[in-house]
Write a protein that holds these residues in place. Structure first.
Motif, PDB file in Angstrom:
ATOM      1  N   MET A 146      33.822  45.515  72.711  1.00 13.71           N
ATOM      2  CA  MET A 146      33.831  44.164  73.288  1.00 13.71           C
ATOM      3  C   MET A 146      32.587  43.360  72.946  1.00 13.71           C
ATOM      4  SD  MET A 146      35.562  44.718  77.035  1.00 13.71           S
ATOM      5  CE  MET A 146      35.781  42.940  77.213  1.00 13.71           C
ATOM      6  N   ASP A 148      29.383  41.242  73.097  1.00 16.54           N
ATOM      7  CA  ASP A 148      28.789  40.442  74.168  1.00 16.54           C
ATOM      8  C   ASP A 148      29.825  39.940  75.175  1.00 16.54           C
ATOM      9  OD1 ASP A 148      30.039  38.459  72.710  1.00 16.54           O
ATOM     10  OD2 ASP A 148      28.201  37.424  72.136  1.00 16.54           O
ATOM     11  N   GLN A 149      31.107  40.290  74.980  1.00 10.18           N
ATOM     12  CA  GLN A 149      32.144  39.941  75.950  1.00 10.18           C
ATOM     13  C   GLN A 149      32.383  41.051  76.972  1.00 10.18           C
ATOM     14  OE1 GLN A 149      33.691  36.825  76.063  1.00 10.18           O
ATOM     15  NE2 GLN A 149      32.006  36.475  74.628  1.00 10.18           N
ATOM     16  N   TRP A 150      31.668  42.171  76.821  1.00 11.16           N
ATOM     17  CA  TRP A 150      31.815  43.282  77.774  1.00 11.16           C
ATOM     18  C   TRP A 150      31.533  42.782  79.183  1.00 11.16           C
ATOM     19  CZ3 TRP A 150      27.667  47.372  79.046  1.00 11.16           C
ATOM     20  CH2 TRP A 150      28.236  48.482  79.683  1.00 11.16           C
ATOM     21  N   TRP A 151      32.422  43.109  80.132  1.00  9.43           N
ATOM     22  CA  TRP A 151      32.323  42.550  81.496  1.00  9.43           C
ATOM     23  C   TRP A 151      31.067  42.959  82.238  1.00  9.43           C
ATOM     24  CZ3 TRP A 151      37.258  44.380  80.024  1.00  9.43           C
ATOM     25  CH2 TRP A 151      37.378  45.775  80.016  1.00  9.43           C
ATOM     26  N   TYR A 199      39.300  36.536  80.387  1.00 10.87           N
ATOM     27  CA  TYR A 199      39.262  36.903  78.975  1.00 10.87           C
ATOM     28  C   TYR A 199      40.487  36.398  78.211  1.00 10.87           C
ATOM     29  CZ  TYR A 199      35.576  39.969  80.611  1.00 10.87           C
ATOM     30  OH  TYR A 199      34.413  40.452  81.183  1.00 10.87           O
TER      31      TYR A 199
END
Length: 239
Positions: A146, A148-151, A199
């Motif tokens: 993911m 930098d989109q990792w939660w 997302y």
């Protein structure tokens, strides 16, 4: 170094209490992974206790449990539930130990000096006590996919660990890792869908039927870690 304490002292999060039953289930699973305490060796301290969910489950499991939490509102909510959670952080004058179990569940990623917090917690451990740390794993497969989109990359998280750096921090605090697990989380379907929508493009959003909104979904993404550790000298003596 950024001082985030005032933010947490004033923190209020109604959504946290809305998922209390599901969070309680996760805490029970966590506690069940620990060795059963010996007679008279059941004192437990939960650091960053929130509204006392882990404390409540620990008491139900037979522990003499107490929590410490910086948020005044969370402490008031714990008091409403009749749970022993004191307001503040470590070190705390009312928490002198020793404790047979000290838990840091989703806490170390929120503080500017996690090593100091782990060290403070270690000082409160009984000689054969267990420190439990649960935190996101920045080296996990999902985190790498993911990017930098990792939660778990969020404003409130200001520090991150992987298994190697967490073992290093524990060693610096005089502790030795004894267990490693990948925890499972439990959330209502409606709660999960609401977060998944962040997302997805708006056209892909969908509404969960009311009859399914409270359906509990186990989430095992393997991107968090649960580590247990004991005092290094105790461990070496036992060996």
């Amino acid at each position: 170094m950024v001082d985030v304490l005032k933010f947490y002292e004033d923190l209020e999060d109604p959504a946290y209490e809305m998922t209390r039953p599901q969070r309680a289930r996760q805490k029970r699973v966590l506690l069940n992974r620990l060795p059963r305490p010996a007679a008279g060796a059941n004192r437990l301290l939960d650091v960053g206790a929130g509204t006392g969910i882990l404390v409540e489950e620990a008491i139900a499991c037979g522990y003499d449990a107490i929590g410490v939490e910086p948020s005044r509102r969370f402490c008031a909510r714990a008091k409403h539930h009749g749970l022993p959670v004191v307001q503040g952080v470590l070190p705390h004058p009312d928490l002198t130990g020793p404790y047979d179990v000290v838990t840091l569940v989703d806490v170390v990623e929120h503080v500017p000096d996690p090593l100091d917090l782990i060290t403070q917690a270690a000082r409160l451990l009984a000689d054969d006590g267990v420190l439990v740390v649960v935190t996101p794993d920045r080296s996990s497969l999902l985190a790498r996919i993911m990017g930098d989109q990792w939660w778990h990359y969020r404003v409130a998280h200001i520090g991150y660990f992987d298994p190697e750096t967490l073992r290093f921090a524990l060693a610096k605090a005089g502790l030795q890792q004894t267990q490693f697990h990948r925890p499972t989380w439990y959330f209502p379907l409606g709660y999960l869908v609401e977060r998944v929508h962040r997302y997805l493009p708006r056209w892909a959003h969908f509404k969960v039927p009311a009859r399914l909104s409270d359906l509990v979904i186990p989430v095992h993404l393997r991107d968090s870690m649960m580590v247990c550790a004991t005092k290094a000298q105790t461990r070496s003596t036992a060996l």
